[in-house]
Write a protein that holds these residues in place. Structure first.
Motif, PDB file in Angstrom:
ATOM      1  N   ARG A   1       0.818  -1.211   0.000  1.00 21.38           N
ATOM      2  CA  ARG A   1       0.000   0.000   0.000  1.00 21.38           C
ATOM      3  C   ARG A   1       0.849   1.258   0.000  1.00 21.38           C
ATOM      4  O   ARG A   1       0.511   2.242  -0.653  1.00 21.38           O
ATOM      5  CB  ARG A   1      -0.942  -0.003   1.200  1.00 21.38           C
ATOM      6  CG  ARG A   1      -2.081  -0.956   1.018  1.00 21.38           C
ATOM      7  CD  ARG A   1      -3.046  -0.869   2.145  1.00 21.38           C
ATOM      8  NE  ARG A   1      -4.150  -1.793   1.933  1.00 21.38           N
ATOM      9  CZ  ARG A   1      -5.128  -1.978   2.786  1.00 21.38           C
ATOM     10  NH1 ARG A   1      -5.125  -1.312   3.927  1.00 21.38           N
ATOM     11  NH2 ARG A   1      -6.083  -2.823   2.525  1.00 21.38           N
ATOM     12  N   LEU A   2       1.944   1.247   0.736  1.00 22.52           N
ATOM     13  CA  LEU A   2       2.826   2.417   0.735  1.00 22.52           C
ATOM     14  C   LEU A   2       3.408   2.660  -0.650  1.00 22.52           C
ATOM     15  O   LEU A   2       3.462   3.793  -1.123  1.00 22.52           O
ATOM     16  CB  LEU A   2       3.944   2.237   1.762  1.00 22.52           C
ATOM     17  CG  LEU A   2       3.539   2.321   3.224  1.00 22.52           C
ATOM     18  CD1 LEU A   2       4.720   1.973   4.116  1.00 22.52           C
ATOM     19  CD2 LEU A   2       2.992   3.699   3.562  1.00 22.52           C
ATOM     20  N   ILE A   3       3.851   1.624  -1.317  1.00 23.95           N
ATOM     21  CA  ILE A   3       4.422   1.758  -2.663  1.00 23.95           C
ATOM     22  C   ILE A   3       3.343   2.151  -3.658  1.00 23.95           C
ATOM     23  O   ILE A   3       3.539   3.053  -4.482  1.00 23.95           O
ATOM     24  CB  ILE A   3       5.118   0.458  -3.092  1.00 23.95           C
ATOM     25  CG1 ILE A   3       6.383   0.241  -2.253  1.00 23.95           C
ATOM     26  CG2 ILE A   3       5.458   0.485  -4.579  1.00 23.95           C
ATOM     27  CD1 ILE A   3       7.011  -1.110  -2.442  1.00 23.95           C
ATOM     28  N   PHE A   4       2.172   1.504  -3.589  1.00 23.48           N
ATOM     29  CA  PHE A   4       1.111   1.782  -4.546  1.00 23.48           C
ATOM     30  C   PHE A   4       0.579   3.196  -4.389  1.00 23.48           C
ATOM     31  O   PHE A   4       0.352   3.901  -5.366  1.00 23.48           O
ATOM     32  CB  PHE A   4      -0.026   0.764  -4.394  1.00 23.48           C
ATOM     33  CG  PHE A   4      -1.156   1.001  -5.348  1.00 23.48           C
ATOM     34  CD1 PHE A   4      -1.006   0.700  -6.691  1.00 23.48           C
ATOM     35  CD2 PHE A   4      -2.350   1.533  -4.920  1.00 23.48           C
ATOM     36  CE1 PHE A   4      -2.036   0.911  -7.592  1.00 23.48           C
ATOM     37  CE2 PHE A   4      -3.386   1.765  -5.800  1.00 23.48           C
ATOM     38  CZ  PHE A   4      -3.229   1.452  -7.140  1.00 23.48           C
ATOM     39  N   ASN A   5       0.375   3.638  -3.151  1.00 24.23           N
ATOM     40  CA  ASN A   5      -0.138   4.986  -2.922  1.00 24.23           C
ATOM     41  C   ASN A   5       0.869   6.045  -3.333  1.00 24.23           C
ATOM     42  O   ASN A   5       0.503   7.110  -3.811  1.00 24.23           O
ATOM     43  CB  ASN A   5      -0.536   5.175  -1.462  1.00 24.23           C
ATOM     44  CG  ASN A   5      -1.827   4.453  -1.139  1.00 24.23           C
ATOM     45  OD1 ASN A   5      -2.627   4.165  -2.020  1.00 24.23           O
ATOM     46  ND2 ASN A   5      -2.028   4.156   0.123  1.00 24.23           N
ATOM     47  N   ARG A   6       2.157   5.763  -3.168  1.00 23.47           N
ATOM     48  CA  ARG A   6       3.196   6.708  -3.593  1.00 23.47           C
ATOM     49  C   ARG A   6       3.234   6.791  -5.114  1.00 23.47           C
ATOM     50  O   ARG A   6       3.435   7.854  -5.675  1.00 23.47           O
ATOM     51  CB  ARG A   6       4.543   6.281  -3.048  1.00 23.47           C
ATOM     52  CG  ARG A   6       5.592   7.330  -3.241  1.00 23.47           C
ATOM     53  CD  ARG A   6       6.851   7.008  -2.499  1.00 23.47           C
ATOM     54  NE  ARG A   6       6.564   6.986  -1.066  1.00 23.47           N
ATOM     55  CZ  ARG A   6       7.359   6.442  -0.166  1.00 23.47           C
ATOM     56  NH1 ARG A   6       8.471   5.873  -0.525  1.00 23.47           N
ATOM     57  NH2 ARG A   6       7.045   6.475   1.110  1.00 23.47           N
TER      58      ARG A   6
END
Length: 86
Positions: free
Chosen positions: A78-83
């Motif tokens: 989620r951190l990578i996708f949202n970034r």
């Protein structure tokens, strides 16, 4: 354990991780299986690093470590996708 057992174990661990950490994620059931299976391996590694046995088969502690690993992977995803979306 056979590959089918790992996939089923990962599916359940990934589904529990998504239940604990709800939200909108792309991917669906295939991503849930992948996160669960890889999370089981990650959970086994984390369990062995913290003095436990890690994922050793179908038992309660293996399930707990697999869910923990799946939660960690889901958070990282989620951190990578949202970034990437921003």
């Amino acid at each position: 354990m056979g590959i089918l057992s790992w996939i089923l174990f990962g599916l359940v661990a990934g589904a529990i991780a998504k239940f604990i950490m709800p939200g909108k994620d792309p991917g669906g059931i295939l991503l849930t299986i992948v996160i669960g299976v890889v999370g089981g391996f990650l959970g086994g590694w984390l369990g062995s690093m913290f003095g436990g046995q890690g994922v050793t088969g179908f038992n309660l502690m293996s399930f707990v470590w697999a869910v923990i690993g799946s939660l960690v992977l889901l958070l990282i995803y989620r951190l990578i996708f949202n970034r990437a979306r921003a």
